[in-house]
Design a protein around this motif. Structure first.
Motif, PDB file in Angstrom:
ATOM      1  N   UNK A   1       0.576  -1.123  -0.105  1.00 46.85           N
ATOM      2  CA  UNK A   1      -0.045   0.066   0.008  1.00 46.85           C
ATOM      3  C   UNK A   1       1.003   1.348  -0.084  1.00 46.85           C
ATOM      4  N   UNK A   2       2.011   1.421   0.880  1.00 45.30           N
ATOM      5  CA  UNK A   2       2.864   2.319   1.012  1.00 45.30           C
ATOM      6  C   UNK A   2       3.623   2.586  -0.344  1.00 45.30           C
ATOM      7  N   UNK A   3       3.977   1.589  -1.091  1.00 45.29           N
ATOM      8  CA  UNK A   3       4.679   1.602  -2.348  1.00 45.29           C
ATOM      9  C   UNK A   3       3.655   2.252  -3.283  1.00 45.29           C
ATOM     10  N   UNK A   4       2.657   1.493  -3.257  1.00 46.00           N
ATOM     11  CA  UNK A   4       1.717   1.836  -4.294  1.00 46.00           C
ATOM     12  C   UNK A   4       1.223   3.566  -4.227  1.00 46.00           C
ATOM     13  N   UNK A   5       0.886   3.927  -3.081  1.00 47.81           N
ATOM     14  CA  UNK A   5       0.832   5.468  -2.910  1.00 47.81           C
ATOM     15  C   UNK A   5       1.947   6.236  -3.188  1.00 47.81           C
ATOM     16  N   UNK A   6       3.161   5.803  -2.822  1.00 51.12           N
ATOM     17  CA  UNK A   6       4.360   6.656  -3.171  1.00 51.12           C
ATOM     18  C   UNK A   6       4.492   6.675  -4.612  1.00 51.12           C
ATOM     19  N   UNK A   7       4.512   5.589  -5.314  1.00 52.45           N
ATOM     20  CA  UNK A   7       5.085   5.595  -6.741  1.00 52.45           C
ATOM     21  C   UNK A   7       3.867   6.004  -7.831  1.00 52.45           C
ATOM     22  N   UNK A   8       2.442   5.614  -7.441  1.00 55.24           N
ATOM     23  CA  UNK A   8       1.597   5.898  -8.416  1.00 55.24           C
ATOM     24  C   UNK A   8       0.360   6.902  -7.950  1.00 55.24           C
ATOM     25  N   UNK A   9       0.377   7.061  -6.603  1.00 57.11           N
ATOM     26  CA  UNK A   9      -0.394   8.384  -6.118  1.00 57.11           C
ATOM     27  C   UNK A   9      -1.755   8.320  -6.469  1.00 57.11           C
ATOM     28  N   UNK A  10      -2.345   9.386  -6.326  1.00 59.84           N
ATOM     29  CA  UNK A  10      -3.722   9.578  -6.749  1.00 59.84           C
ATOM     30  C   UNK A  10      -3.951  10.109  -7.862  1.00 59.84           C
ATOM     31  N   UNK A  11      -3.098  10.418  -8.590  1.00 56.22           N
ATOM     32  CA  UNK A  11      -3.265  11.299 -10.152  1.00 56.22           C
ATOM     33  C   UNK A  11      -2.650  10.058 -11.233  1.00 56.22           C
ATOM     34  N   UNK A  12      -2.347   8.834 -10.884  1.00 57.42           N
ATOM     35  CA  UNK A  12      -2.148   7.950 -11.959  1.00 57.42           C
ATOM     36  C   UNK A  12      -3.388   7.630 -12.675  1.00 57.42           C
ATOM     37  N   UNK A  13      -3.267   7.294 -13.822  1.00 60.81           N
ATOM     38  CA  UNK A  13      -4.163   7.161 -14.824  1.00 60.81           C
ATOM     39  C   UNK A  13      -5.258   6.140 -14.385  1.00 60.81           C
ATOM     40  N   UNK A  14      -6.537   6.471 -14.639  1.00 62.94           N
ATOM     41  CA  UNK A  14      -7.542   5.547 -14.143  1.00 62.94           C
ATOM     42  C   UNK A  14      -8.665   5.517 -15.122  1.00 62.94           C
ATOM     43  N   UNK A  15      -8.289   5.862 -16.496  1.00 62.62           N
ATOM     44  CA  UNK A  15      -9.388   5.917 -17.697  1.00 62.62           C
ATOM     45  C   UNK A  15     -10.047   4.500 -17.882  1.00 62.62           C
ATOM     46  N   UNK A  16     -11.068   4.464 -18.137  1.00 61.49           N
ATOM     47  CA  UNK A  16     -11.707   3.182 -18.723  1.00 61.49           C
ATOM     48  C   UNK A  16     -11.877   2.255 -17.794  1.00 61.49           C
ATOM     49  N   UNK A  17     -11.553   1.033 -17.753  1.00 64.91           N
ATOM     50  CA  UNK A  17     -11.701  -0.095 -16.575  1.00 64.91           C
ATOM     51  C   UNK A  17     -10.455  -0.338 -16.393  1.00 64.91           C
ATOM     52  N   UNK A  18      -9.460   0.611 -16.027  1.00 60.28           N
ATOM     53  CA  UNK A  18      -8.122   0.192 -15.655  1.00 60.28           C
ATOM     54  C   UNK A  18      -8.348  -0.077 -14.145  1.00 60.28           C
ATOM     55  N   UNK A  19      -7.120  -0.933 -13.603  1.00 62.08           N
ATOM     56  CA  UNK A  19      -7.233  -1.635 -12.339  1.00 62.08           C
ATOM     57  C   UNK A  19      -6.867  -0.350 -11.342  1.00 62.08           C
ATOM     58  N   UNK A  20      -7.422  -0.596 -10.091  1.00 59.47           N
ATOM     59  CA  UNK A  20      -6.957   0.264  -8.987  1.00 59.47           C
ATOM     60  C   UNK A  20      -5.476   0.197  -9.030  1.00 59.47           C
ATOM     61  N   UNK A  21      -5.035   1.363  -8.441  1.00 57.45           N
ATOM     62  CA  UNK A  21      -3.593   1.461  -8.283  1.00 57.45           C
ATOM     63  C   UNK A  21      -3.053   0.146  -7.451  1.00 57.45           C
ATOM     64  N   UNK A  22      -3.738   0.040  -6.202  1.00 58.73           N
ATOM     65  CA  UNK A  22      -3.141  -1.223  -5.317  1.00 58.73           C
ATOM     66  C   UNK A  22      -2.952  -2.608  -6.442  1.00 58.73           C
ATOM     67  N   UNK A  23      -3.948  -2.643  -7.163  1.00 58.31           N
ATOM     68  CA  UNK A  23      -3.793  -3.886  -7.866  1.00 58.31           C
ATOM     69  C   UNK A  23      -2.855  -3.748  -8.880  1.00 58.31           C
ATOM     70  N   UNK A  24      -2.588  -2.682  -9.353  1.00 62.12           N
ATOM     71  CA  UNK A  24      -1.537  -2.385 -10.375  1.00 62.12           C
ATOM     72  C   UNK A  24      -0.223  -2.753  -9.774  1.00 62.12           C
ATOM     73  N   UNK A  25      -0.001  -2.265  -8.540  1.00 64.02           N
ATOM     74  CA  UNK A  25       1.328  -2.577  -8.083  1.00 64.02           C
ATOM     75  C   UNK A  25       1.459  -3.682  -7.360  1.00 64.02           C
ATOM     76  N   UNK A  26       0.417  -4.710  -7.205  1.00 67.25           N
ATOM     77  CA  UNK A  26       0.444  -6.106  -6.767  1.00 67.25           C
ATOM     78  C   UNK A  26       0.824  -6.727  -8.210  1.00 67.25           C
ATOM     79  N   UNK A  27       0.142  -6.367  -9.108  1.00 68.01           N
ATOM     80  CA  UNK A  27       0.559  -7.063 -10.674  1.00 68.01           C
ATOM     81  C   UNK A  27       2.043  -6.870 -10.642  1.00 68.01           C
ATOM     82  N   UNK A  28       2.420  -5.770 -10.672  1.00 70.84           N
ATOM     83  CA  UNK A  28       3.986  -5.500 -10.900  1.00 70.84           C
ATOM     84  C   UNK A  28       4.872  -6.362 -10.067  1.00 70.84           C
TER      85      UNK A  28
END
Length: 302
Positions: free
Chosen positions: A4-31
């Motif tokens: 959660x900390x890593x996701x917030x630090x690198x992706x933050x609130x302004x990371x792209x969320x257009x269309x059906x994009x994954x939530x940031x936490x799920x994106x970081x978990x995938x990476x």
């Protein structure tokens, strides 16, 4: 690692969320699942429950976001004040005089490129890139250069690196330590090839004990991110970015006090650097040898 900390630090609130994009936490978990895997996107897609194209895009997007903060997490001292502080930090933990860290290279296996792939074939006959890095007293990487094919010798990478230039002209009389594959210089100490005197015999173990820490750091990095020790199965031009991301996340893990991984340091056979006869390099070598003698005297205590 605190995802959660890593996701917030690198992706933050302004990371792209257009269309059906994954939530940031799920994106970081995938990476993190990808770099913590031998490198198969299909396996990540199956485990996470998304299609492979989403995995591919997610890896690319998160990698780009992490790289934006490279200078926050991987910083080499550049001013005299920073060098002096690093020297003091080193002396609090280790013995080698005037050191601010060590330099070494490690081979990262990749798929053989379809074009001009032979230059990526290293001495062990597998395709790779040769990655140079330095580390500090806290066992954090302070620089990383992932731009060279596996066939290129460590000493050539070092001579062409930005870190070489910083060390050559540093005003703090600081130095790095390295193995016998590097050419000695006043700002880079290497072992005596055939130690004879008591001073030389005291110097070599001190250097070896403190230099080997970088191999431990490489080992921890590869254990933490198995993609680094199996094979990075992405386009060759994207491999350096993936490697640098893993170095950044390693430093993040260190700062967050994540548990390090145990590993066995592989025996390494150092190749010798060819003699270069131009006057400038002979002068550098001579001055480096003189400084090594002075340091050996300090270590031996006489």
């Amino acid at each position: 690692m605190n995802v959660e900390w890593v996701s917030d630090h690198f992706l933050g609130e302004n990371f792209e969320r257009r269309g059906g994009a994954l939530p940031n936490l799920d994106r970081m978990r995938t990476f993190l699942r990808y770099v913590g895997d031998p490198g198969f996107q299909s396996g990540v897609a199956e485990d996470v429950g998304i299609d492979r194209t989403t995995v591919t895009k997610t890896i690319s997007d998160v990698m780009a976001a992490i790289l934006l903060k490279k200078n926050v997490w991987i910083k080499f001292p550049s001013t005299r004040e920073e060098m002096e502080q690093q020297k003091a930090n080193w002396q609090e933990k280790y013995r080698f005089p005037s050191a601010i860290g060590a330099v070494d290279c490690t081979q990262i296996p990749i798929r053989k490129p379809s074009d001009h792939g032979d230059e990526y074939i290293n001495r062990k006959r597998f395709p790779s890139i040769n990655v140079q890095a330095t580390y500090n007293f806290a066992e954090e990487f302070t620089s990383v250069d992932a731009s060279w094919p596996g066939s290129v010798h460590d000493a050539r990478i070092w001579r062409n690196s930005d870190i070489y230039r910083i060390m050559e002209f540093n005003q703090a009389n600081a130095l790095l330590i390295g193995d016998s594959g590097y050419g000695i210089a006043p700002w880079l100490m290497t072992p005596y090839e055939n130690p004879i005197t008591a001073r030389e015999r005291a110097y070599n173990p001190c250097l070896a004990q403190e230099r080997v820490i970088i191999e431990r750091c490489f080992g921890q990095l590869k254990q933490r991110f198995p993609i680094m020790q199996n094979k990075i199965r992405i386009k060759t031009e994207n491999v350096p970015s993936m490697v640098v991301c893993c170095f950044i996340l390693h430093n993040v893990a260190k700062r967050l006090s994540d548990e390090d991984f145990d590993f066995n340091i592989e025996e390494r056979q150092n190749s010798e650097v060819g003699n270069v006869e131009n006057r400038n390099e002979r002068d550098i070598r001579n001055r480096g040898q003189q400084r090594r003698t002075e340091i050996a005297r300090l270590i031996h205590g006489a």
